[in-house]
Design a protein around this motif. Structure first.
Motif, PDB file in Angstrom:
ATOM      1  N   SER A 160     -43.461  25.745  33.508  1.00  0.00           N
ATOM      2  CA  SER A 160     -42.805  26.479  34.590  1.00  0.00           C
ATOM      3  C   SER A 160     -42.762  25.593  35.831  1.00  0.00           C
ATOM      4  O   SER A 160     -43.758  24.964  36.189  1.00  0.00           O
ATOM      5  N   GLU A 161     -41.589  25.565  36.461  1.00  0.00           N
ATOM      6  CA  GLU A 161     -41.393  24.703  37.621  1.00  0.00           C
ATOM      7  C   GLU A 161     -40.572  25.437  38.670  1.00  0.00           C
ATOM      8  O   GLU A 161     -39.566  26.073  38.343  1.00  0.00           O
ATOM      9  N   ALA A 162     -40.994  25.377  39.917  1.00  0.00           N
ATOM     10  CA  ALA A 162     -40.294  26.030  41.017  1.00  0.00           C
ATOM     11  C   ALA A 162     -39.572  24.974  41.851  1.00  0.00           C
ATOM     12  O   ALA A 162     -40.207  24.080  42.412  1.00  0.00           O
ATOM     13  N   VAL A 163     -38.227  25.098  41.944  1.00  0.00           N
ATOM     14  CA  VAL A 163     -37.397  24.097  42.613  1.00  0.00           C
ATOM     15  C   VAL A 163     -36.496  24.784  43.637  1.00  0.00           C
ATOM     16  O   VAL A 163     -35.934  25.854  43.362  1.00  0.00           O
ATOM     17  N   ASP A 164     -36.338  24.173  44.808  1.00  0.00           N
ATOM     18  CA  ASP A 164     -35.448  24.765  45.808  1.00  0.00           C
ATOM     19  C   ASP A 164     -34.032  24.220  45.668  1.00  0.00           C
ATOM     20  O   ASP A 164     -33.752  23.371  44.812  1.00  0.00           O
ATOM     21  N   LYS A 165     -33.122  24.696  46.505  1.00  0.00           N
ATOM     22  CA  LYS A 165     -31.703  24.341  46.393  1.00  0.00           C
ATOM     23  C   LYS A 165     -31.441  22.869  46.662  1.00  0.00           C
ATOM     24  O   LYS A 165     -30.394  22.320  46.269  1.00  0.00           O
ATOM     25  N   ASP A 166     -32.385  22.187  47.326  1.00  0.00           N
ATOM     26  CA  ASP A 166     -32.235  20.764  47.611  1.00  0.00           C
ATOM     27  C   ASP A 166     -32.878  19.872  46.549  1.00  0.00           C
ATOM     28  O   ASP A 166     -32.911  18.651  46.700  1.00  0.00           O
ATOM     29  N   GLY A 167     -33.399  20.507  45.497  1.00  0.00           N
ATOM     30  CA  GLY A 167     -34.018  19.746  44.417  1.00  0.00           C
ATOM     31  C   GLY A 167     -35.478  19.419  44.629  1.00  0.00           C
ATOM     32  O   GLY A 167     -36.080  18.693  43.829  1.00  0.00           O
ATOM     33  N   GLN A 192     -46.422  28.738  44.090  1.00  0.00           N
ATOM     34  CA  GLN A 192     -47.500  28.727  43.095  1.00  0.00           C
ATOM     35  C   GLN A 192     -47.774  30.130  42.570  1.00  0.00           C
ATOM     36  O   GLN A 192     -48.027  30.326  41.376  1.00  0.00           O
ATOM     37  N   SER A 193     -47.697  31.118  43.444  1.00  0.00           N
ATOM     38  CA  SER A 193     -47.875  32.501  43.001  1.00  0.00           C
ATOM     39  C   SER A 193     -46.748  32.930  42.077  1.00  0.00           C
ATOM     40  O   SER A 193     -46.968  33.634  41.083  1.00  0.00           O
ATOM     41  N   LEU A 194     -45.536  32.505  42.391  1.00  0.00           N
ATOM     42  CA  LEU A 194     -44.392  32.838  41.544  1.00  0.00           C
ATOM     43  C   LEU A 194     -44.519  32.166  40.174  1.00  0.00           C
ATOM     44  O   LEU A 194     -44.175  32.769  39.144  1.00  0.00           O
ATOM     45  N   ILE A 195     -45.021  30.941  40.163  1.00  0.00           N
ATOM     46  CA  ILE A 195     -45.250  30.229  38.896  1.00  0.00           C
ATOM     47  C   ILE A 195     -46.221  31.011  38.017  1.00  0.00           C
ATOM     48  O   ILE A 195     -46.008  31.185  36.810  1.00  0.00           O
ATOM     49  N   ILE A 196     -47.303  31.491  38.616  1.00  0.00           N
ATOM     50  CA  ILE A 196     -48.288  32.254  37.843  1.00  0.00           C
ATOM     51  C   ILE A 196     -47.673  33.554  37.331  1.00  0.00           C
ATOM     52  O   ILE A 196     -47.908  33.954  36.183  1.00  0.00           O
ATOM     53  N   TRP A 197     -46.888  34.205  38.155  1.00  0.00           N
ATOM     54  CA  TRP A 197     -46.225  35.438  37.727  1.00  0.00           C
ATOM     55  C   TRP A 197     -45.283  35.163  36.557  1.00  0.00           C
ATOM     56  O   TRP A 197     -45.207  35.928  35.593  1.00  0.00           O
ATOM     57  N   ASP A 198     -44.589  34.033  36.604  1.00  0.00           N
ATOM     58  CA  ASP A 198     -43.726  33.640  35.485  1.00  0.00           C
ATOM     59  C   ASP A 198     -44.555  33.407  34.228  1.00  0.00           C
ATOM     60  O   ASP A 198     -44.192  33.859  33.136  1.00  0.00           O
ATOM     61  N   GLY A 199     -45.684  32.723  34.383  1.00  0.00           N
ATOM     62  CA  GLY A 199     -46.562  32.480  33.241  1.00  0.00           C
ATOM     63  C   GLY A 199     -47.134  33.762  32.670  1.00  0.00           C
ATOM     64  O   GLY A 199     -47.255  33.920  31.445  1.00  0.00           O
TER      65      GLY A 199
END
Length: 306
Positions: A197-204, A236-243
């Protein structure tokens, strides 16, 4: 690679040990009078020392569930196993949380130290799970959804770079074996035991990423890293929620792969998990014991987070 039903977790599986300790692991089997397997311990060795390899939370003793409340039988199985391991004069073993009966180790001369992880159980109901999070975790997840998107395409180089950045903030070199990380991910991806799982913004920009390993019992938050520049984004919280959403489909328990670092423990606690102890048992020389007792003090002096 082989699997066995006589294991508490994936860390005790032959396939995992072949990755993290190739040629340096074996197992002891205990059978009853009818040749049924009633106990098994996988162990990793280096010379005359038993140890836990990197990226392996713990390796314990599998004992038949029929003896769950029979401490006399458990004691005999543990003693029988270590009677076959006498040539190993030193040991540093983190036991699986299932191994909560550790008195036999004390009687065998081991020192026993508790360690801790956080676990979430009954994870199949995502609404109830989310409601168990504290306000800060929910706030961070909502905030991150407006700033980043989640990608599940495995990018090992991104993870390794992020891990380097994480340790650099502590003014430390990344101590993890990168080749080992690659081997774990390559195998787990090919056999259905991993999730990226990876969190990326609109600018990469990569804000945070993680790799989870799992089986039908437990999903583990094996590796996670966050770019300090984007720590406030909540990624990081969103990553854990995805996991966790992935784990709810594939496993019964989610394990945060615990930490004794106060700040990390505080973060994990936001998700409403249960603090679960597991035990580290050690045996060594008198000087080994002194060195081990001094480690926390030395780490504090040099500014290492404990």
């Amino acid at each position: 690679m082989k699997t066995t039903e006589y294991a508490n977790s994936l860390f005790e599986q032959p396939w995992w040990l072949d990755i993290v300790a190739p040629g340096h692991w074996s197992e002891v089997i205990v059978r009853d009078d009818k040749e049924n397997i009633i106990g098994r311990m996988a162990f990793v060795f280096n010379g005359h020392k038993l140890y836990i390899p990197q990226l392996t939370q713990n390796i314990g003793i599998w004992i038949s569930p029929e003896f769950e409340n029979d401490y006399g039988k458990k004691k005999k199985i543990i003693n029988d196993i270590f009677a076959q391991l006498k040539k190993y004069k030193k040991a540093d073993i983190a036991l699986n949380p299932e191994n909560d009966y550790v008195l036999p180790f004390r009687w065998m001369g081991f020192t026993i130290t508790p360690s801790f992880t956080y676990r979430l159980e009954n994870i199949e109901n995502l609404d109830e799970l989310y409601n168990s999070f504290n306000k800060l975790a929910k706030k961070n997840i909502k905030s991150a959804k407006n700033k980043v998107i989640i990608s599940n395409e495995v990018k090992i180089d991104h993870l390794l770079t992020m891990l380097d950045k994480t340790f650099a903030v502590q003014k430390r070199k990344n101590p993890m074996d990168k080749d080992l990380i690659k081997r774990i991910i390559d195998y787990c991806e090919s056999k259905g035991h991993g999730y990226y799982s990876e969190a990326v913004d609109k600018d990469g920009n990569i804000h945070s990423c993680a790799y989870f390993v799992y089986d039908e019992k437990t999903c583990y938050y094996l590796l996670g890293a966050t770019d300090s520049k984007f720590r406030s984004s909540g990624a990081q919280s969103l990553i854990i929620w995805d996991g966790l959403q992935f784990a709810s489909i594939h496993s019964k328990v989610f394990d945060f792969e615990g930490s004794m670092v106060e700040g990390i423990e505080n973060f994990f606690r936001q998700f409403g998990g249960k603090c679960v102890p597991y035990y580290v048992v050690r045996k060594g020389s008198f000087m080994d014991d002194i060195k081990e007792s001094l480690k926390p003090r030395i780490k504090k002096l040099i500014g290492y987070k404990i």
